[in-house]
Design a protein around this motif. Structure first.
Motif, PDB file in Angstrom:
ATOM      1  N   CYS A  63       0.828  -1.216   0.000  1.00 54.85           N
ATOM      2  CA  CYS A  63       0.000   0.000   0.000  1.00 54.85           C
ATOM      3  C   CYS A  63       0.862   1.266   0.000  1.00 54.85           C
ATOM      4  CB  CYS A  63      -0.926  -0.029   1.204  1.00 54.85           C
ATOM      5  SG  CYS A  63      -2.271   1.147   1.105  1.00 54.85           S
ATOM      6  N   LEU A  64       1.921   1.289   0.799  1.00 52.40           N
ATOM      7  CA  LEU A  64       2.775   2.474   0.846  1.00 52.40           C
ATOM      8  C   LEU A  64       3.523   2.665  -0.469  1.00 52.40           C
ATOM      9  CD1 LEU A  64       4.259   2.396   4.459  1.00 52.40           C
ATOM     10  CD2 LEU A  64       2.306   3.674   3.596  1.00 52.40           C
ATOM     11  N   THR A  65       3.953   1.563  -1.069  1.00 54.78           N
ATOM     12  CA  THR A  65       4.643   1.666  -2.359  1.00 54.78           C
ATOM     13  C   THR A  65       3.709   2.197  -3.429  1.00 54.78           C
ATOM     14  OG1 THR A  65       6.075  -0.169  -1.744  1.00 54.78           O
ATOM     15  CG2 THR A  65       5.942   0.364  -4.084  1.00 54.78           C
ATOM     16  N   THR A  66       2.504   1.656  -3.485  1.00 59.29           N
ATOM     17  CA  THR A  66       1.534   2.107  -4.487  1.00 59.29           C
ATOM     18  C   THR A  66       1.135   3.558  -4.255  1.00 59.29           C
ATOM     19  OG1 THR A  66       0.707  -0.149  -4.523  1.00 59.29           O
ATOM     20  CG2 THR A  66      -0.624   1.505  -5.593  1.00 59.29           C
ATOM     21  N   THR A  67       0.967   3.946  -3.000  1.00 56.60           N
ATOM     22  CA  THR A  67       0.623   5.336  -2.690  1.00 56.60           C
ATOM     23  C   THR A  67       1.743   6.281  -3.098  1.00 56.60           C
ATOM     24  OG1 THR A  67      -0.752   4.603  -0.850  1.00 56.60           O
ATOM     25  CG2 THR A  67      -0.091   6.902  -0.851  1.00 56.60           C
ATOM     26  N   ALA A  68       2.986   5.891  -2.845  1.00 51.96           N
ATOM     27  CA  ALA A  68       4.122   6.737  -3.224  1.00 51.96           C
ATOM     28  C   ALA A  68       4.217   6.871  -4.748  1.00 51.96           C
ATOM     29  CB  ALA A  68       5.415   6.162  -2.665  1.00 51.96           C
ATOM     30  N   LEU A  69       3.995   5.774  -5.454  1.00 50.21           N
ATOM     31  CA  LEU A  69       4.030   5.840  -6.920  1.00 50.21           C
ATOM     32  C   LEU A  69       2.893   6.705  -7.467  1.00 50.21           C
ATOM     33  CD1 LEU A  69       4.935   2.149  -7.820  1.00 50.21           C
ATOM     34  CD2 LEU A  69       6.386   4.169  -8.036  1.00 50.21           C
ATOM     35  N   ALA A  70       1.711   6.570  -6.869  1.00 52.72           N
ATOM     36  CA  ALA A  70       0.573   7.383  -7.313  1.00 52.72           C
ATOM     37  C   ALA A  70       0.794   8.858  -6.991  1.00 52.72           C
ATOM     38  CB  ALA A  70      -0.712   6.884  -6.670  1.00 52.72           C
ATOM     39  N   TRP A  77      -4.015  13.961  -3.141  1.00 56.47           N
ATOM     40  CA  TRP A  77      -4.632  13.163  -2.076  1.00 56.47           C
ATOM     41  C   TRP A  77      -5.354  11.938  -2.623  1.00 56.47           C
ATOM     42  CZ3 TRP A  77      -3.393  13.105   2.756  1.00 56.47           C
ATOM     43  CH2 TRP A  77      -2.809  14.243   3.324  1.00 56.47           C
ATOM     44  N   TRP A  78      -5.640  11.904  -3.908  1.00 53.76           N
ATOM     45  CA  TRP A  78      -6.255  10.720  -4.510  1.00 53.76           C
ATOM     46  C   TRP A  78      -5.285   9.546  -4.526  1.00 53.76           C
ATOM     47  CZ3 TRP A  78     -11.215  10.229  -4.953  1.00 53.76           C
ATOM     48  CH2 TRP A  78     -11.996  11.370  -5.056  1.00 53.76           C
ATOM     49  N   ALA A  79      -4.024   9.796  -4.217  1.00 55.06           N
ATOM     50  CA  ALA A  79      -3.047   8.710  -4.154  1.00 55.06           C
ATOM     51  C   ALA A  79      -3.335   7.760  -2.994  1.00 55.06           C
ATOM     52  CB  ALA A  79      -1.636   9.283  -4.016  1.00 55.06           C
ATOM     53  N   VAL A  80      -3.978   8.260  -1.944  1.00 51.56           N
ATOM     54  CA  VAL A  80      -4.261   7.404  -0.787  1.00 51.56           C
ATOM     55  C   VAL A  80      -5.268   6.308  -1.144  1.00 51.56           C
ATOM     56  CG1 VAL A  80      -5.167   7.355   1.568  1.00 51.56           C
ATOM     57  CG2 VAL A  80      -3.623   9.174   0.875  1.00 51.56           C
ATOM     58  N   PRO A  81      -6.459   6.632  -1.673  1.00 51.19           N
ATOM     59  CA  PRO A  81      -7.354   5.534  -2.053  1.00 51.19           C
ATOM     60  C   PRO A  81      -6.826   4.731  -3.241  1.00 51.19           C
ATOM     61  CG  PRO A  81      -8.410   7.645  -2.476  1.00 51.19           C
ATOM     62  CD  PRO A  81      -7.124   7.929  -1.772  1.00 51.19           C
ATOM     63  N   ALA A  82      -6.035   5.341  -4.100  1.00 47.45           N
ATOM     64  CA  ALA A  82      -5.423   4.575  -5.195  1.00 47.45           C
ATOM     65  C   ALA A  82      -4.437   3.558  -4.651  1.00 47.45           C
ATOM     66  CB  ALA A  82      -4.734   5.520  -6.172  1.00 47.45           C
ATOM     67  N   GLY A  83      -3.791   3.861  -3.536  1.00 48.84           N
ATOM     68  CA  GLY A  83      -2.877   2.923  -2.906  1.00 48.84           C
ATOM     69  C   GLY A  83      -3.588   1.758  -2.241  1.00 48.84           C
ATOM     70  N   TRP A  84      -4.867   1.945  -1.898  1.00 49.52           N
ATOM     71  CA  TRP A  84      -5.632   0.867  -1.287  1.00 49.52           C
ATOM     72  C   TRP A  84      -6.009  -0.219  -2.295  1.00 49.52           C
ATOM     73  CZ3 TRP A  84      -9.818   4.321   1.407  1.00 49.52           C
ATOM     74  CH2 TRP A  84      -9.236   5.004   2.470  1.00 49.52           C
ATOM     75  N   VAL A  85      -6.131   0.150  -3.552  1.00 50.23           N
ATOM     76  CA  VAL A  85      -6.685  -0.761  -4.561  1.00 50.23           C
ATOM     77  C   VAL A  85      -5.920  -2.086  -4.652  1.00 50.23           C
ATOM     78  CG1 VAL A  85      -7.171  -1.015  -7.018  1.00 50.23           C
ATOM     79  CG2 VAL A  85      -7.796   1.087  -5.841  1.00 50.23           C
ATOM     80  N   PRO A  86      -4.585  -2.101  -4.841  1.00 45.82           N
ATOM     81  CA  PRO A  86      -3.914  -3.398  -4.953  1.00 45.82           C
ATOM     82  C   PRO A  86      -4.012  -4.243  -3.684  1.00 45.82           C
ATOM     83  CG  PRO A  86      -2.439  -1.635  -5.603  1.00 45.82           C
ATOM     84  CD  PRO A  86      -3.653  -0.999  -5.050  1.00 45.82           C
ATOM     85  N   THR A  87      -3.981  -3.611  -2.534  1.00 50.15           N
ATOM     86  CA  THR A  87      -4.070  -4.352  -1.277  1.00 50.15           C
ATOM     87  C   THR A  87      -5.448  -4.961  -1.104  1.00 50.15           C
ATOM     88  OG1 THR A  87      -2.473  -2.809  -0.338  1.00 50.15           O
ATOM     89  CG2 THR A  87      -3.648  -4.203   1.205  1.00 50.15           C
ATOM     90  N   LEU A  88      -6.494  -4.213  -1.444  1.00 47.34           N
ATOM     91  CA  LEU A  88      -7.845  -4.749  -1.334  1.00 47.34           C
ATOM     92  C   LEU A  88      -8.100  -5.837  -2.372  1.00 47.34           C
ATOM     93  CD1 LEU A  88      -9.844  -1.493  -0.587  1.00 47.34           C
ATOM     94  CD2 LEU A  88      -9.281  -3.350   0.994  1.00 47.34           C
TER      95      LEU A  88
END
Length: 116
Positions: A63-70, A77-88
């Motif tokens: 999640c942190l890696t995906t959020t940082a990339l986003a 701030w849309w990077a936070v829910p975008a980071g949730w997607v792969p984990t969910l």
């Protein structure tokens, strides 16, 4: 006095900034990572607590890696829910779907008995 040159941070300041950013990002990732930890607890047969902990660590890293990339791609701030997607998605894929156990035949339950 307002400094007009480059801002210089000491190594302690950099460590503090990184710690605050990491803890904040981990807190923002909790909705997705706790979901994955719950899946890990359900999948863990012998040690569900340890399995949940490892799933939480892996989910947090993902999640942190995906959020940082986003965030690096300018999502703000849309990077936070975008980071949730792969984990969910990983939690949904790993969710155990065991078949239900049939009720034992007895006096109170004769649904599975059939004709003899």
């Amino acid at each position: 006095m307002i400094p007009l040159g480059a801002v210089e941070f000491s190594p302690a300041d950099i460590a503090l900034i990184l710690a605050v950013l990491t803890l904040g990002a981990t807190a923002l990732a909790l909705p997705a990572t706790l979901t994955l930890a719950w899946v890990g607890a359900r999948r863990g047969r012998n040690h569900p607590g340890w399995t949940a902990l490892w799933y939480w660590f892996a989910g947090t890293a993902l999640c942190l890696t995906t959020t940082a990339l986003a965030a690096g791609n300018g999502l703000g701030w849309w990077a936070v829910p975008a980071g949730w997607v792969p984990t969910l998605l990983l939690a949904a894929a790993l969710e155990p779907h065991w078949p239900r156990k049939r009720a034992r035949l007895g006096v109170h339950d004769n649904r599975w008995q059939g004709e003899r």
